[in-house]
Design an enzyme around this catalytic site. Structure first.
Site, PDB file in Angstrom:
ATOM      1  N   LYS A  97      -0.916  -0.298  -4.868  1.00 44.01           N
ATOM      2  CA  LYS A  97      -2.129  -0.936  -5.420  1.00 44.01           C
ATOM      3  C   LYS A  97      -2.889  -1.645  -4.327  1.00 44.01           C
ATOM      4  O   LYS A  97      -2.331  -2.050  -3.300  1.00 44.01           O
ATOM      5  CB  LYS A  97      -1.791  -1.921  -6.547  1.00 44.01           C
ATOM      6  CG  LYS A  97      -0.879  -3.099  -6.165  1.00 44.01           C
ATOM      7  CD  LYS A  97      -1.573  -4.310  -5.549  1.00 44.01           C
ATOM      8  CE  LYS A  97      -0.605  -5.403  -5.134  1.00 44.01           C
ATOM      9  NZ  LYS A  97      -1.151  -6.419  -4.248  1.00 44.01           N
ATOM     10  N   ASP A 110       3.961  -7.967 -10.063  1.00 43.84           N
ATOM     11  CA  ASP A 110       3.175  -6.750  -9.831  1.00 43.84           C
ATOM     12  C   ASP A 110       3.830  -5.489 -10.411  1.00 43.84           C
ATOM     13  O   ASP A 110       3.238  -4.401 -10.329  1.00 43.84           O
ATOM     14  CB  ASP A 110       2.985  -6.526  -8.318  1.00 43.84           C
ATOM     15  CG  ASP A 110       2.034  -7.538  -7.693  1.00 43.84           C
ATOM     16  OD1 ASP A 110       1.344  -8.254  -8.443  1.00 43.84           O
ATOM     17  OD2 ASP A 110       1.985  -7.601  -6.455  1.00 43.84           O
ATOM     18  N   PRO A 121       3.439   0.969   2.755  1.00 43.56           N
ATOM     19  CA  PRO A 121       3.876   0.014   3.779  1.00 43.56           C
ATOM     20  C   PRO A 121       4.792  -1.062   3.176  1.00 43.56           C
ATOM     21  O   PRO A 121       4.536  -1.545   2.074  1.00 43.56           O
ATOM     22  CB  PRO A 121       2.566  -0.610   4.277  1.00 43.56           C
ATOM     23  CG  PRO A 121       1.488   0.352   3.895  1.00 43.56           C
ATOM     24  CD  PRO A 121       1.974   1.099   2.687  1.00 43.56           C
ATOM     25  N   VAL A 122       5.849  -1.430   3.928  1.00 46.66           N
ATOM     26  CA  VAL A 122       6.828  -2.414   3.444  1.00 46.66           C
ATOM     27  C   VAL A 122       6.306  -3.828   3.724  1.00 46.66           C
ATOM     28  O   VAL A 122       5.820  -4.095   4.828  1.00 46.66           O
ATOM     29  CB  VAL A 122       8.192  -2.180   4.132  1.00 46.66           C
ATOM     30  CG1 VAL A 122       9.202  -3.245   3.712  1.00 46.66           C
ATOM     31  CG2 VAL A 122       8.716  -0.788   3.782  1.00 46.66           C
ATOM     32  N   MET A 164       0.760  -4.211  -0.721  1.00 46.65           N
ATOM     33  CA  MET A 164       0.378  -3.083  -1.575  1.00 46.65           C
ATOM     34  C   MET A 164       1.386  -2.864  -2.704  1.00 46.65           C
ATOM     35  O   MET A 164       1.385  -1.834  -3.372  1.00 46.65           O
ATOM     36  CB  MET A 164       0.228  -1.811  -0.740  1.00 46.65           C
ATOM     37  CG  MET A 164      -0.883  -1.938   0.301  1.00 46.65           C
ATOM     38  SD  MET A 164      -1.277  -0.359   1.061  1.00 46.65           S
ATOM     39  CE  MET A 164      -2.183   0.449  -0.264  1.00 46.65           C
ATOM     40  N   ALA A 165       2.258  -3.842  -2.924  1.00 43.95           N
ATOM     41  CA  ALA A 165       3.227  -3.823  -4.027  1.00 43.95           C
ATOM     42  C   ALA A 165       4.193  -2.638  -3.948  1.00 43.95           C
ATOM     43  O   ALA A 165       4.566  -2.063  -4.970  1.00 43.95           O
ATOM     44  CB  ALA A 165       2.521  -3.860  -5.380  1.00 43.95           C
ATOM     45  N   GLY A 166       4.628  -2.296  -2.735  1.00 45.13           N
ATOM     46  CA  GLY A 166       5.540  -1.163  -2.558  1.00 45.13           C
ATOM     47  C   GLY A 166       6.900  -1.396  -3.207  1.00 45.13           C
ATOM     48  O   GLY A 166       7.440  -0.496  -3.857  1.00 45.13           O
ATOM     49  N   GLY A 167       7.466  -2.584  -3.023  1.00 37.51           N
ATOM     50  CA  GLY A 167       8.752  -2.898  -3.650  1.00 37.51           C
ATOM     51  C   GLY A 167       8.627  -2.891  -5.164  1.00 37.51           C
ATOM     52  O   GLY A 167       9.500  -2.373  -5.880  1.00 37.51           O
ATOM     53  N   SER A 168       7.524  -3.451  -5.653  1.00 38.91           N
ATOM     54  CA  SER A 168       7.270  -3.471  -7.100  1.00 38.91           C
ATOM     55  C   SER A 168       7.123  -2.048  -7.630  1.00 38.91           C
ATOM     56  O   SER A 168       7.617  -1.720  -8.717  1.00 38.91           O
ATOM     57  CB  SER A 168       5.987  -4.246  -7.403  1.00 38.91           C
ATOM     58  OG  SER A 168       6.097  -5.567  -6.924  1.00 38.91           O
ATOM     59  N   ALA A 169       6.465  -1.191  -6.857  1.00 40.08           N
ATOM     60  CA  ALA A 169       6.286   0.210  -7.261  1.00 40.08           C
ATOM     61  C   ALA A 169       7.643   0.892  -7.417  1.00 40.08           C
ATOM     62  O   ALA A 169       7.884   1.624  -8.390  1.00 40.08           O
ATOM     63  CB  ALA A 169       5.440   0.946  -6.223  1.00 40.08           C
TER      64      ALA A 169
HETATM   65  O1  C5P Z   1       6.528 -12.328  -9.084  1.00 43.79           O
HETATM   66  P1  C5P Z   1       6.982 -12.041  -7.681  1.00 43.79           P
HETATM   67  O2  C5P Z   1       8.472 -12.227  -7.512  1.00 43.79           O
HETATM   68  O3  C5P Z   1       6.517 -10.723  -7.163  1.00 43.79           O
HETATM   69  O4  C5P Z   1       6.276 -13.128  -6.777  1.00 43.79           O
HETATM   70  C1  C5P Z   1       6.679 -13.359  -5.437  1.00 43.79           C
HETATM   71  C2  C5P Z   1       6.221 -14.748  -5.013  1.00 43.79           C
HETATM   72  O5  C5P Z   1       4.792 -14.760  -4.861  1.00 43.79           O
HETATM   73  C3  C5P Z   1       6.522 -15.863  -5.978  1.00 43.79           C
HETATM   74  O6  C5P Z   1       7.808 -16.411  -5.772  1.00 43.79           O
HETATM   75  C4  C5P Z   1       5.441 -16.879  -5.644  1.00 43.79           C
HETATM   76  O7  C5P Z   1       5.776 -17.599  -4.477  1.00 43.79           O
HETATM   77  C5  C5P Z   1       4.255 -15.996  -5.299  1.00 43.79           C
HETATM   78  N1  C5P Z   1       3.361 -15.767  -6.441  1.00 43.79           N
HETATM   79  C6  C5P Z   1       2.563 -16.810  -6.880  1.00 43.79           C
HETATM   80  N2  C5P Z   1       1.709 -16.590  -7.941  1.00 43.79           N
HETATM   81  C7  C5P Z   1       1.634 -15.382  -8.537  1.00 43.79           C
HETATM   82  C8  C5P Z   1       2.448 -14.301  -8.099  1.00 43.79           C
HETATM   83  C9  C5P Z   1       3.303 -14.534  -7.033  1.00 43.79           C
HETATM   84  O8  C5P Z   1       2.607 -17.912  -6.346  1.00 43.79           O
HETATM   85  N3  C5P Z   1       0.805 -15.216  -9.550  1.00 43.79           N
END
Ligand code: C5P
Length: 309
Positions: free
Chosen positions: A9, A137, A95-96, A100-105
């Site tokens: 993304k 993500d 890209p890691v 681009m949300a690669g881990g989430s993908a």
């Molecule tokens: O949800 P996820 O684990 O992908 O988020 C990673 C980190 O990014 C969170 O621990 C937080 O520090 C930050 N984050 C945030 N606000 C968001 C999404 C992510 O502060 N809406």
């Protein structure tokens, strides 16, 4: 064996509100799925194991912290499967730690792949809830297309979009930590005297001009409306990104912005030929490791090979 293709993304709008008591930030996050994507293949096995190939494979953790492994275990637990058995192979092109949300993908792809491999037929609504538990993500990677994410990004509303937009992504050396970029955004706000909490920063909203540009399929209008509230923080942590953004603009991009929390930079091109030209110019600019021309929107995580035993 089941193979699932999943998109990366770019955030065409990333409006960041104040930091909430739980540490997250409320967002107005317009996600856009691009064809640059990973493939995750699930094969019946004992336990949950991972392998990964691709240019950045060395940077991908292959233990239980990987979102693909966590997704497999979460889906199994949801269905009361005592002994989940799957080997997940990630063919990595995204890209890691690149924004681009690669881990989430890969987490989203693993949910879809394991669901098919194990014959569970989990409703999409349930997969979206499990995805939100994995990360902010992950739900969007299931949905794909273009969507507005509210809350911490996980409350999604699909958005109307016309036609195809052409993009170039400049990949940096090394990643940036998403929490570190959000913290830097807070720090910059504190320093500028505005404050960084939900009491200080107005809740962001989707930009009507951006939504109209997407619905109209108008790249020039979209270029004018692109915005990323994390960009200043990403550039502050990695000042060389300013050079990358400049190089893409010089090569004729309609607009340049940091992708999500960076350090990947995204460039909107007027058409496919312009995207190819900008990618070539960026590759030789010395301001990035490599660059990819791609397009979108594309669908979310999808099975591309029929399940076989
Ligand atoms: O949800 P996820 O684990 O992908 O988020 C990673 C980190 O990014 C969170 O621990 C937080 O520090 C930050 N984050 C945030 N606000 C968001 C999404 C992510 O502060 N809406």
């Amino acid at each position: 064996m089941v193979t699932v293709r999943v998109p990366a993304k770019v955030n065409v709008q990333l409006g960041v509100g104040g930091v909430r008591p739980d540490g997250y930030h409320d967002l107005a996050n317009v996600f856009f799925a691009v064809a640059l994507g990973d493939e995750v293949t699930a094969t019946a096995a004992d336990g949950v194991t991972l392998t990964c190939t691709g240019p950045d494979a060395d940077a991908v953790p292959l233990d239980d912290t990987n979102l693909a492994a966590r997704a497999a275990r979460l889906l199994a637990a949801h269905h009361g499967l005592a002994d989940p058995g799957v080997h997940l192979h990630i063919a990595k092109a995204i890209p890691v730690a690149g924004g681009m949300a690669g881990g989430s993908a890969d987490g989203a792809a693993a949910l879809v792949a394991c669901d098919a491999l194990w014959g569970l037929d989990t409703p999409l609504e349930t997969l979206l809830e499990l995805a939100a538990e994995l990360g902010s993500d992950v739900p969007f990677a299931l949905l794909g297309g273009v969507a507005l994410g509210r809350g911490r990004g996980e409350i999604l509303e699909a958005l109307p979009v016309s036609g195809t937009f052409h993009w170039v992504f400049a990949v940096a050396d090394g990643g940036l930590s998403t929490p570190a970029v959000f913290r830097e955004c807070d720090r910059i706000r504190e320093e500028s005297g505005t404050g960084a909490t939900i009491d200080d920063v107005p809740t962001p909203d989707a930009d009507p001009a951006l939504l109209a540009a997407l619905a109209d399929g108008d790249p020039v209008a979209l270029a004018d409306a692109l915005s990323n509230d994390l960009q200043a923080a990403a550039v502050s942590l990695r000042p060389s990104l300013a050079d990358t953004l400049h190089a893409g603009t010089e090569a004729g991009a309609l607009a340049a912005l940091v992708s999500g929390s960076g350090p990947t930079c995204a460039f909107l091109a007027k058409d496919a030929d312009a995207a190819t030209h900008i990618a070539t110019a960026l590759r030789t600019s010395g301001t990035c490791r490599t660059a990819h021309a791609t397009y979108g929107p594309v669908p979310g995580a999808q099975v591309v090979s029929a399940p076989t035993p």
